[in-house]
Design a protein around this motif. Sequence first.
Motif, PDB file in Angstrom:
ATOM      1  N   ALA A  60       0.859  -1.182   0.000  1.00  0.00           N
ATOM      2  CA  ALA A  60       0.000   0.000   0.000  1.00  0.00           C
ATOM      3  C   ALA A  60       0.902   1.242   0.000  1.00  0.00           C
ATOM      4  O   ALA A  60       2.101   1.142   0.253  1.00  0.00           O
ATOM      5  CB  ALA A  60      -0.890  -0.016   1.243  1.00  0.00           C
ATOM      6  N   PRO A  61       0.343   2.424  -0.250  1.00  0.00           N
ATOM      7  CA  PRO A  61       1.162   3.648  -0.230  1.00  0.00           C
ATOM      8  C   PRO A  61       1.889   3.895   1.089  1.00  0.00           C
ATOM      9  O   PRO A  61       2.909   4.576   1.111  1.00  0.00           O
ATOM     10  CB  PRO A  61       0.149   4.753  -0.522  1.00  0.00           C
ATOM     11  N   ASN A  62       1.403   3.304   2.181  1.00  0.00           N
ATOM     12  CA  ASN A  62       2.060   3.502   3.477  1.00  0.00           C
ATOM     13  C   ASN A  62       3.269   2.585   3.678  1.00  0.00           C
ATOM     14  O   ASN A  62       3.914   2.627   4.714  1.00  0.00           O
ATOM     15  CB  ASN A  62       1.059   3.331   4.628  1.00  0.00           C
ATOM     16  N   GLY A  63       3.572   1.722   2.690  1.00  0.00           N
ATOM     17  CA  GLY A  63       4.739   0.862   2.779  1.00  0.00           C
ATOM     18  C   GLY A  63       4.495  -0.495   3.419  1.00  0.00           C
ATOM     19  O   GLY A  63       5.428  -1.275   3.585  1.00  0.00           O
ATOM     20  N   TYR A  64       3.256  -0.773   3.779  1.00  0.00           N
ATOM     21  CA  TYR A  64       2.907  -2.063   4.351  1.00  0.00           C
ATOM     22  C   TYR A  64       2.178  -2.907   3.310  1.00  0.00           C
ATOM     23  O   TYR A  64       1.609  -2.377   2.354  1.00  0.00           O
ATOM     24  CB  TYR A  64       2.012  -1.896   5.593  1.00  0.00           C
ATOM     25  N   LEU A  65       2.157  -4.203   3.528  1.00  0.00           N
ATOM     26  CA  LEU A  65       1.462  -5.119   2.629  1.00  0.00           C
ATOM     27  C   LEU A  65       0.019  -4.671   2.439  1.00  0.00           C
ATOM     28  O   LEU A  65      -0.708  -4.442   3.408  1.00  0.00           O
ATOM     29  CB  LEU A  65       1.513  -6.535   3.229  1.00  0.00           C
ATOM     30  N   HIS A  66      -0.392  -4.513   1.197  1.00  0.00           N
ATOM     31  CA  HIS A  66      -1.751  -4.064   0.888  1.00  0.00           C
ATOM     32  C   HIS A  66      -2.745  -5.158   1.270  1.00  0.00           C
ATOM     33  O   HIS A  66      -2.514  -6.343   1.003  1.00  0.00           O
ATOM     34  CB  HIS A  66      -1.861  -3.757  -0.607  1.00  0.00           C
ATOM     35  N   ALA A  67      -3.844  -4.765   1.889  1.00  0.00           N
ATOM     36  CA  ALA A  67      -4.865  -5.727   2.300  1.00  0.00           C
ATOM     37  C   ALA A  67      -5.357  -6.558   1.114  1.00  0.00           C
ATOM     38  O   ALA A  67      -5.594  -7.771   1.245  1.00  0.00           O
ATOM     39  CB  ALA A  67      -6.037  -5.001   2.959  1.00  0.00           C
ATOM     40  N   ALA A  68      -5.501  -5.943  -0.043  1.00  0.00           N
ATOM     41  CA  ALA A  68      -5.963  -6.672  -1.223  1.00  0.00           C
ATOM     42  C   ALA A  68      -4.941  -7.709  -1.681  1.00  0.00           C
ATOM     43  O   ALA A  68      -5.318  -8.745  -2.247  1.00  0.00           O
ATOM     44  CB  ALA A  68      -6.273  -5.691  -2.356  1.00  0.00           C
ATOM     45  N   SER A  69      -3.670  -7.471  -1.430  1.00  0.00           N
ATOM     46  CA  SER A  69      -2.648  -8.462  -1.774  1.00  0.00           C
ATOM     47  C   SER A  69      -2.799  -9.709  -0.908  1.00  0.00           C
ATOM     48  O   SER A  69      -2.640 -10.834  -1.387  1.00  0.00           O
ATOM     49  CB  SER A  69      -1.247  -7.871  -1.587  1.00  0.00           C
ATOM     50  N   VAL A  70      -3.106  -9.506   0.365  1.00  0.00           N
ATOM     51  CA  VAL A  70      -3.333 -10.626   1.279  1.00  0.00           C
ATOM     52  C   VAL A  70      -4.538 -11.433   0.806  1.00  0.00           C
ATOM     53  O   VAL A  70      -4.496 -12.666   0.739  1.00  0.00           O
ATOM     54  CB  VAL A  70      -3.542 -10.122   2.724  1.00  0.00           C
ATOM     55  N   VAL A  71      -5.615 -10.739   0.458  1.00  0.00           N
ATOM     56  CA  VAL A  71      -6.817 -11.416  -0.037  1.00  0.00           C
ATOM     57  C   VAL A  71      -6.507 -12.164  -1.324  1.00  0.00           C
ATOM     58  O   VAL A  71      -6.930 -13.308  -1.506  1.00  0.00           O
ATOM     59  CB  VAL A  71      -7.979 -10.413  -0.242  1.00  0.00           C
ATOM     60  N   ALA A  72      -5.760 -11.537  -2.227  1.00  0.00           N
ATOM     61  CA  ALA A  72      -5.435 -12.193  -3.497  1.00  0.00           C
ATOM     62  C   ALA A  72      -4.656 -13.482  -3.265  1.00  0.00           C
ATOM     63  O   ALA A  72      -4.910 -14.496  -3.924  1.00  0.00           O
ATOM     64  CB  ALA A  72      -4.648 -11.250  -4.401  1.00  0.00           C
ATOM     65  N   LEU A  73      -3.718 -13.469  -2.339  1.00  0.00           N
ATOM     66  CA  LEU A  73      -2.945 -14.671  -2.044  1.00  0.00           C
ATOM     67  C   LEU A  73      -3.836 -15.781  -1.493  1.00  0.00           C
ATOM     68  O   LEU A  73      -3.841 -16.908  -2.004  1.00  0.00           O
ATOM     69  CB  LEU A  73      -1.819 -14.350  -1.051  1.00  0.00           C
ATOM     70  N   ALA A  74      -4.614 -15.463  -0.462  1.00  0.00           N
ATOM     71  CA  ALA A  74      -5.485 -16.469   0.159  1.00  0.00           C
ATOM     72  C   ALA A  74      -6.565 -16.939  -0.802  1.00  0.00           C
ATOM     73  O   ALA A  74      -6.834 -18.142  -0.913  1.00  0.00           O
ATOM     74  CB  ALA A  74      -6.117 -15.891   1.431  1.00  0.00           C
ATOM     75  N   ASP A  75      -7.184 -16.013  -1.526  1.00  0.00           N
ATOM     76  CA  ASP A  75      -8.266 -16.366  -2.441  1.00  0.00           C
ATOM     77  C   ASP A  75      -7.761 -17.202  -3.616  1.00  0.00           C
ATOM     78  O   ASP A  75      -8.455 -18.114  -4.071  1.00  0.00           O
ATOM     79  CB  ASP A  75      -8.953 -15.096  -2.939  1.00  0.00           C
ATOM     80  N   THR A  76      -6.552 -16.926  -4.073  1.00  0.00           N
ATOM     81  CA  THR A  76      -5.976 -17.723  -5.154  1.00  0.00           C
ATOM     82  C   THR A  76      -5.783 -19.164  -4.703  1.00  0.00           C
ATOM     83  O   THR A  76      -6.148 -20.108  -5.418  1.00  0.00           O
ATOM     84  CB  THR A  76      -4.643 -17.115  -5.632  1.00  0.00           C
ATOM     85  N   ALA A  77      -5.224 -19.340  -3.511  1.00  0.00           N
ATOM     86  CA  ALA A  77      -5.022 -20.699  -3.002  1.00  0.00           C
ATOM     87  C   ALA A  77      -6.357 -21.422  -2.822  1.00  0.00           C
ATOM     88  O   ALA A  77      -6.512 -22.573  -3.233  1.00  0.00           O
ATOM     89  CB  ALA A  77      -4.247 -20.657  -1.687  1.00  0.00           C
ATOM     90  N   CYS A  78      -7.340 -20.738  -2.245  1.00  0.00           N
ATOM     91  CA  CYS A  78      -8.654 -21.356  -2.042  1.00  0.00           C
ATOM     92  C   CYS A  78      -9.325 -21.665  -3.378  1.00  0.00           C
ATOM     93  O   CYS A  78      -9.928 -22.732  -3.543  1.00  0.00           O
ATOM     94  CB  CYS A  78      -9.545 -20.447  -1.204  1.00  0.00           C
ATOM     95  N   GLY A  79      -9.228 -20.756  -4.333  1.00  0.00           N
ATOM     96  CA  GLY A  79      -9.844 -20.970  -5.634  1.00  0.00           C
ATOM     97  C   GLY A  79      -9.227 -22.138  -6.380  1.00  0.00           C
ATOM     98  O   GLY A  79      -9.932 -22.941  -6.993  1.00  0.00           O
ATOM     99  N   LEU A  80      -7.903 -22.253  -6.322  1.00  0.00           N
ATOM    100  CA  LEU A  80      -7.259 -23.389  -6.979  1.00  0.00           C
ATOM    101  C   LEU A  80      -7.641 -24.688  -6.284  1.00  0.00           C
ATOM    102  O   LEU A  80      -7.881 -25.709  -6.938  1.00  0.00           O
ATOM    103  CB  LEU A  80      -5.741 -23.199  -6.991  1.00  0.00           C
ATOM    104  N   GLY A  81      -7.730 -24.649  -4.966  1.00  0.00           N
ATOM    105  CA  GLY A  81      -8.168 -25.832  -4.231  1.00  0.00           C
ATOM    106  C   GLY A  81      -9.589 -26.217  -4.588  1.00  0.00           C
ATOM    107  O   GLY A  81      -9.892 -27.401  -4.790  1.00  0.00           O
ATOM    108  N   CYS A  82     -10.460 -25.222  -4.691  1.00  0.00           N
ATOM    109  CA  CYS A  82     -11.852 -25.476  -5.062  1.00  0.00           C
ATOM    110  C   CYS A  82     -11.919 -26.122  -6.443  1.00  0.00           C
ATOM    111  O   CYS A  82     -12.652 -27.085  -6.652  1.00  0.00           O
ATOM    112  CB  CYS A  82     -12.643 -24.170  -5.028  1.00  0.00           C
ATOM    113  N   ARG A  83     -11.148 -25.602  -7.353  1.00  0.00           N
ATOM    114  CA  ARG A  83     -11.092 -26.149  -8.709  1.00  0.00           C
ATOM    115  C   ARG A  83     -10.747 -27.640  -8.691  1.00  0.00           C
ATOM    116  O   ARG A  83     -11.342 -28.440  -9.411  1.00  0.00           O
ATOM    117  CB  ARG A  83     -10.046 -25.356  -9.498  1.00  0.00           C
TER     118      ARG A  83
END
Length: 151
Positions: A60-83
Amino acid sequence: MSDDRAPRPTPTSTAEGFPEPAELTALGVGRLPGLLGIEVTAVAAGRIEAQMEVTPAVLAPNGYLHAASVVALADTACGLGCRLALPPGASGFTTMEQKTSYLGTARAGTVRTDAVLVHGGSRTQVWDAEVFDGAGKRIALFRCTQLVLWP
């Protein structure tokens, strides 16, 4: 969800019939998971592990991991698992609901996730994922519900 310090079983190779982690990683090339550098590291029945390097692109602009990046990582793993866990004859899935609770963040290193199938029905799947920083500290809890699609 497990305790931060509890030992976690980590699959080191795929079970028979599952694609190799690199094959699942390749599905993200040219799409959001690939753009963020998400890499699948382990595949087993009802479980996917993935990781992402913390780079300026996922901050994020504040220099910390963007919340959406965390969601993208977790959601990608869950989505591939669901598949991989779709019932025979299902044509796909779509997300019905997701929730993320943030417990910490990261500014550098690698973050990883461990996604686990907690309900695998003929109409829905529920997946839980934990996200950890490079030191192994849990930084997020994620849950998603997927609607199984039929032709």
